[in-house]
Scaffold this active site. Structure first.
Site, PDB file in Angstrom:
ATOM      1  N   LYS A 125       4.452 -15.467   5.153  1.00 17.53           N
ATOM      2  CA  LYS A 125       5.260 -16.177   4.221  1.00 17.53           C
ATOM      3  C   LYS A 125       6.590 -15.921   4.049  1.00 17.53           C
ATOM      4  CE  LYS A 125       1.274 -17.961   3.569  1.00 17.53           C
ATOM      5  NZ  LYS A 125       0.752 -17.187   4.602  1.00 17.53           N
ATOM      6  N   SER A 515      -5.936 -19.590   8.485  1.00 22.15           N
ATOM      7  CA  SER A 515      -4.823 -18.626   9.259  1.00 22.15           C
ATOM      8  C   SER A 515      -4.671 -19.078  10.476  1.00 22.15           C
ATOM      9  CB  SER A 515      -5.762 -17.281   9.477  1.00 22.15           C
ATOM     10  OG  SER A 515      -5.175 -16.420  10.194  1.00 22.15           O
TER      11      SER A 515
END
EC number: 4.2.1.9
Length: 611
Positions: A125, A515
């Protein structure tokens, strides 16, 4: 016409004597006043192996900048390790942290009126958060990442973090074997070695044009990674002077990250089968940039872009270090450009167009430079290290085989269909995303009965408890941006499906996300999400889910009338309508605030702030 320095607000004029006194206390020299102040946005932390080696790098960049006469100041952002946060409620904080990172960069840079910035990112992120900030600020910016981890090695084959997760849940694997895998899966610093989210975003940053060649693929341990940081420091000073002294606004992020640059980046993502999280992040960054780039563009590109590069988790043959040996991101862009699938006229932070960069850096180009060859021969050392630049290994030769090598030309593509696809149907009216590069073609068409769980935790228990059998479609609801809140990654459920040897016999669909390490028939980002009244929240055990990747469709085998009746019954629950019926989860104030402000996944999962 030159542009005034932003920093002049705090460095010029009689009334700014106090601010200048503080700048002097920070170490600013007399000759540095009146020159660009450059922020070094670092993300060092000892919680994340992708960032643990960045502690000295910010000061290296500062020294390089100050050699050229400017003042540089470093600060850090937060950084969450998705792998460590995975499998428990820590993962609820991962996606929201992206916006907090963007805010913190904006706050620091605007509060101190910095003129330009170098963003030192790496993991999941952090790169998109810094990208979002760079678009908001729109000041000269260069990105440089910490680089990928070397692939682990055991018994003569590569392995990575995902192998540790899958084998640890396989009851047929011994404790001794699991310990060996655990000890060898992650051999030191860098972001996890496959084409997972972190590496995908660092590669896409090259395609967008804000990062230098090699950013996405040179391993973290190599000395050439340090040179990349020095090059970024020199480049940001050059770009700062171009903008402020010469009035050249071509170096600004919004003039680099145009609609066409986002199309190029998404074409790369599809061609290399990158993480589905990149869809969320590119949409979010484009929104901050004011670029006209939407889910429909991703759908359009997915229908015409072939898969030219297949890397873990989509294969065990190659990891990101192998992409580097084959010529890195500009090697893939070269093949896409030759096929007319990307626009070579887009600009880059290094002053080149994409076409010029390809001509100079693509290893199959007749004009490839010695510098480029040296970059792409950078090799892993095959030993544990948590220090950047700790080794100087080189491949004896490059992988330029475009028929059977790591990177393929269009004629020899792994598949004519690209590595990502957008599906739509009566349970995903606004779309959902699947990484087709990780799906065996034998199950591109799949139908089966739903096994519905209203949380990731319940799904994990159900899979490991034998409730999911061959032919089932696992449906995980209320894990979207609003419903989680936080849109958790479903890596453990997909890994557990594989550990039960059902990877080619089951599907998993969710309004949550995955993921970058996920592969298999895993469909996420279903929009609208259950918590927003999406039809995925109306699916019940036993309903037949029909998935057709070639036709880009996903449906529950129910009539419109049946869905309407279920919606009516759900709405009759009043305030509890479209909330998880069985889930027990404590949600903090911070996460509740995020859930009340966040957009749907098809809009990038960004916060909505009313004007």
């Amino acid at each position: 016409m030159k542009n005034p320095l932003r920093s002049s607000f705090s460095t010029e004029g009689r009334r700014m004597a106090g601010a200048r006194a503080l700048w002097r206390a920070n170490g600013m020299k007399e000759e540095q006043f009146g020159k660009p102040i450059i922020a070094i946005v670092n993300s060092f932390t000892q919680f994340v192996p992708g960032h643990t080696h960045l502690h000295e790098i910010g000061q290296l960049v500062k020294a390089e900048i100050e050699k050229q006469g400017c003042f540089a100041a470093e600060f850090n952002t937060i950084a969450i390790d998705d792998g460590i946060a995975m499998g428990h409620d820590g993962m609820l904080y991962s996606l929201p942290s992206r916006d907090i990172i963007a805010d913190s960069v904006e706050y620091m840079v605007n509060a101190h009126k910095a003129d330009a910035m170098v963003c030192i990112s790496n993991c999941d992120k952090i790169t998109p958060g810094m990208l979002m900030a760079s678009m908001r600020l729109n000041i000269p910016t260069v990105f440089v990442s910490g680089g990928p981890m070397e692939a682990g090695e055991l018994d003569g084959r590569h392995l990575d973090l995902i192998d540790a997760m899958i084998e640890s849940a396989d009851t047929s694997v011994s404790d001794e074997r699991i310990e060996q895998v655990e000890r060898h899966a992650c051999p030191g610093c860098g972001c996890c070695s496959g084409m997972f989210t972190a590496n995908s975003m660092n590669c896409l940053n090259e395609a967008i044009g804000l990062a230098l060649p090699g950013n996405g693929t040179i391993v973290a341990t190599h000395k050439n990674r340090i040179q990349l940081f020095r090059d970024a420091a020199k480049q940001i000073v050059e770009n700062a002077y171009k903008y402020y002294r010469d009035g050249d606004d071509s170096v600004l992020p919004r003039n680099i990250a145009t609609r066409q640059a986002f199309l190029n980046a998404m074409s790369l993502d599809i061609a290399m089968g990158g993480s589905t999280n990149t869809v969320l992040h590119l949409l979010a960054v484009a929104q901050e940039a004011g670029a006209d780039f939407h889910m429909e563009d991703i759908d359009m590109l997915s229908r015409k872009t072939p898969c030219l590069c297949k890397v873990a988790p989509n294969t065990h043959t190659y990891h990101v270090q192998d992409v580097n040996r084959a010529g890195g991101i500009l090697g893939i862009m070269n093949e896409l450009m030759k096929a007319g699938l990307v626009d070579g006229s887009t600009r880059r932070a290094d002053g080149l167009t994409l076409a010029e960069a390809v001509d100079k850096y693509a290893v199959t180009s007749p004009n490839v430079t010695e510098e480029a060859i040296r970059k792409y021969k950078s090799a892993p050392a095959h030993r544990f290290s948590i220090q950047m630049g700790s080794q100087e290994s080189y491949y004896k030769e490059l992988d330029t085989d475009r028929a059977e090598g790591c990177i393929r030309d269009v004629e020899h593509a792994y598949s004519k269909d690209g590595g990502l696809a957008v599906l739509r149907g009566n349970i995903a009216l606004d779309g959902c995303v699947v990484k087709t590069a990780g799906v065996d073609e034998s199950i591109w068409k799949f139908s089966g009965p739903a096994k519905v769980f209203d949380s990731q935790d319940a799904a994990c228990e159900g899979i490991l408890g034998g409730k999911v059998v061959s032919g089932d479609v696992v449906v995980i609801t209320y894990e979207g941006p609003k419903g989680g809140p936080g849109m958790q990654e479903m890596l453990y459920p997909t890994s557990y499906i594989k550990s039960r040897h059902l990877g080619k016999e089951c599907a998993l669909i969710t309004d949550g996300r995955f993921s970058g390490g996920t592969s298999g028939l895993s469909i996420g980002h279903i929009s609208p999400e259950a918590a927003s009244g999406g039809a995925i929240g109306l699916v019940r055990d036993g309903d037949i889910i029909e998935i057709n990747i070639p036709e880009r469709s996903i449906n529950v085998r129910l009539s419109d009338e049946e869905l309407a009746e279920r919606r009516k019954a759900e709405e009759a629950r009043g305030k509890k309508a479209f909330t998880p019926p069985t889930r027990q989860r404590e949600v903090s104030k911070a996460l509740r605030a995020y859930g009340k402000m966040v957009s749907s996944a098809d809009k990038g999962g960004v916060r909505i702030v009313e004007d």
